[in-house]
Motif scaffolding. Structure first.
Motif, PDB file in Angstrom:
ATOM      1  N   MET A  18      23.815  -7.361 -18.857  1.00 26.13           N
ATOM      2  CA  MET A  18      24.231  -8.690 -19.263  1.00 26.13           C
ATOM      3  C   MET A  18      23.166  -9.311 -20.154  1.00 26.13           C
ATOM      4  O   MET A  18      22.008  -9.409 -19.782  1.00 26.13           O
ATOM      5  N   LEU A  19      23.567  -9.735 -21.357  1.00 29.26           N
ATOM      6  CA  LEU A  19      22.646 -10.385 -22.273  1.00 29.26           C
ATOM      7  C   LEU A  19      22.575 -11.873 -21.974  1.00 29.26           C
ATOM      8  O   LEU A  19      23.587 -12.518 -21.718  1.00 29.26           O
ATOM      9  N   ILE A  20      21.384 -12.397 -22.017  1.00 29.05           N
ATOM     10  CA  ILE A  20      21.181 -13.820 -21.812  1.00 29.05           C
ATOM     11  C   ILE A  20      21.032 -14.467 -23.176  1.00 29.05           C
ATOM     12  O   ILE A  20      20.293 -13.996 -24.026  1.00 29.05           O
ATOM     13  N   ASP A  21      21.767 -15.539 -23.404  1.00 30.87           N
ATOM     14  CA  ASP A  21      21.715 -16.266 -24.670  1.00 30.87           C
ATOM     15  C   ASP A  21      20.892 -17.530 -24.470  1.00 30.87           C
ATOM     16  O   ASP A  21      20.904 -18.136 -23.406  1.00 30.87           O
ATOM     17  N   HIS A  22      20.197 -17.943 -25.497  1.00 33.06           N
ATOM     18  CA  HIS A  22      19.338 -19.125 -25.442  1.00 33.06           C
ATOM     19  C   HIS A  22      19.966 -20.251 -26.259  1.00 33.06           C
ATOM     20  O   HIS A  22      20.319 -20.055 -27.417  1.00 33.06           O
ATOM     21  N   MET A  23      20.127 -21.425 -25.646  1.00 32.23           N
ATOM     22  CA  MET A  23      20.669 -22.579 -26.347  1.00 32.23           C
ATOM     23  C   MET A  23      19.544 -23.279 -27.091  1.00 32.23           C
ATOM     24  O   MET A  23      18.559 -23.700 -26.489  1.00 32.23           O
TER      25      MET A  23
ATOM     26  N   LYS B 196      21.241 -18.981 -29.726  1.00 32.88           N
ATOM     27  CA  LYS B 196      20.465 -18.047 -30.541  1.00 32.88           C
ATOM     28  C   LYS B 196      21.293 -16.823 -30.959  1.00 32.88           C
ATOM     29  O   LYS B 196      21.259 -16.410 -32.110  1.00 32.88           O
ATOM     30  N   ARG B 197      22.056 -16.248 -30.052  1.00 38.17           N
ATOM     31  CA  ARG B 197      22.856 -15.058 -30.364  1.00 38.17           C
ATOM     32  C   ARG B 197      24.302 -15.388 -30.755  1.00 38.17           C
ATOM     33  O   ARG B 197      24.852 -14.822 -31.679  1.00 38.17           O
ATOM     34  N   SER B 198      24.910 -16.324 -30.058  1.00 31.63           N
ATOM     35  CA  SER B 198      26.334 -16.620 -30.243  1.00 31.63           C
ATOM     36  C   SER B 198      26.629 -17.575 -31.384  1.00 31.63           C
ATOM     37  O   SER B 198      27.757 -17.647 -31.848  1.00 31.63           O
TER      38      SER B 198
ATOM     39  N   LYS C 246      37.058 -24.135 -19.241  1.00 28.31           N
ATOM     40  CA  LYS C 246      35.686 -24.090 -18.704  1.00 28.31           C
ATOM     41  C   LYS C 246      34.884 -22.922 -19.289  1.00 28.31           C
ATOM     42  O   LYS C 246      34.174 -22.214 -18.583  1.00 28.31           O
ATOM     43  N   VAL C 247      34.997 -22.741 -20.612  1.00 31.40           N
ATOM     44  CA  VAL C 247      34.262 -21.690 -21.325  1.00 31.40           C
ATOM     45  C   VAL C 247      33.753 -22.231 -22.659  1.00 31.40           C
ATOM     46  O   VAL C 247      34.297 -23.185 -23.212  1.00 31.40           O
ATOM     47  N   TRP C 248      32.691 -21.582 -23.164  1.00 28.65           N
ATOM     48  CA  TRP C 248      32.198 -21.874 -24.503  1.00 28.65           C
ATOM     49  C   TRP C 248      33.028 -21.079 -25.499  1.00 28.65           C
ATOM     50  O   TRP C 248      33.294 -19.904 -25.306  1.00 28.65           O
ATOM     51  N   ARG C 249      33.453 -21.753 -26.595  1.00 31.78           N
ATOM     52  CA  ARG C 249      34.235 -21.106 -27.641  1.00 31.78           C
ATOM     53  C   ARG C 249      33.506 -21.263 -28.973  1.00 31.78           C
ATOM     54  O   ARG C 249      32.895 -22.299 -29.225  1.00 31.78           O
TER      55      ARG C 249
END
Length: 120
Positions: free
Chosen positions: A1-6, A21-23, A33-36
Motif C-alpha cells: 500500500m502506497l502512502i500519499d502525502h497531502m 504529492k502522488r495523486s 466518502k472518497v477522494w476523487r
C-alpha cells in the motif's frame, strides 16, 4: 500500500480540495466518502501536473500557489499561481485553468507558510 502525502487543502463552496504529492489535485466526495481526482473539461486529470504549495478560495475559484526555480537569477524562485474555475457536471467536478503565471520573484530561501485572500 502506497502512502500519499497531502501538500495543502482548501474549501471552495462547501467542497474540500487537496493537492496530494502522488495523486495530484483532488476533491472529497461526501456522498461516497472518497477522494476523487479533479479533471479538466475534456475528462482528463491534467490539472494535477504541478506540486502545489498552498491553495485558497478566490471568488468561487481555486487559487493554487507553488514555487519554481527562476532560471534567470541565481538563488531566486518565482511564486506561481494558477486560477482554476470549478464546475459541477453530474457527479463530477471539473476544472478549467483561467490563468497561470508568476506573481512574484523572491529569495530562494522563501517558504510558503500561509495563504490569505483579502476581499473588499
Amino acid at each position: 500500500m502506497l502512502i500519499d502525502h497531502m501538500n495543502c487543502m482548501c474549501v471552495v463552496e462547501n467542497v474540500i480540495y487537496a493537492c496530494f504529492k502522488r495523486s495530484g489535485l483532488m476533491w472529497f466526495d461526501t456522498k461516497l466518502k472518497v477522494w476523487r481526482r479533479l479533471i479538466d473539461s475534456g475528462g482528463k486529470a491534467t490539472l494535477c501536473s504541478f506540486n502545489a504549495g498552498k491553495m485558497a478560495e478566490y471568488e468561487g475559484k481555486l487559487a493554487v500557489f507553488w514555487t519554481q526555480i527562476n532560471t534567470n537569477f541565481v538563488e531566486k524562485v518565482d511564486i506561481r499561481c494558477r486560477i482554476i474555475a470549478l464546475d459541477r457536471v453530474g457527479e463530477e467536478i471539473r476544472g478549467k485553468i483561467e490563468s497561470s503565471g508568476s506573481v512574484a520573484t523572491c529569495s530562494y530561501s522563501i517558504t510558503l507558510s500561509h495563504c490569505l485572500v483579502v476581499s473588499d
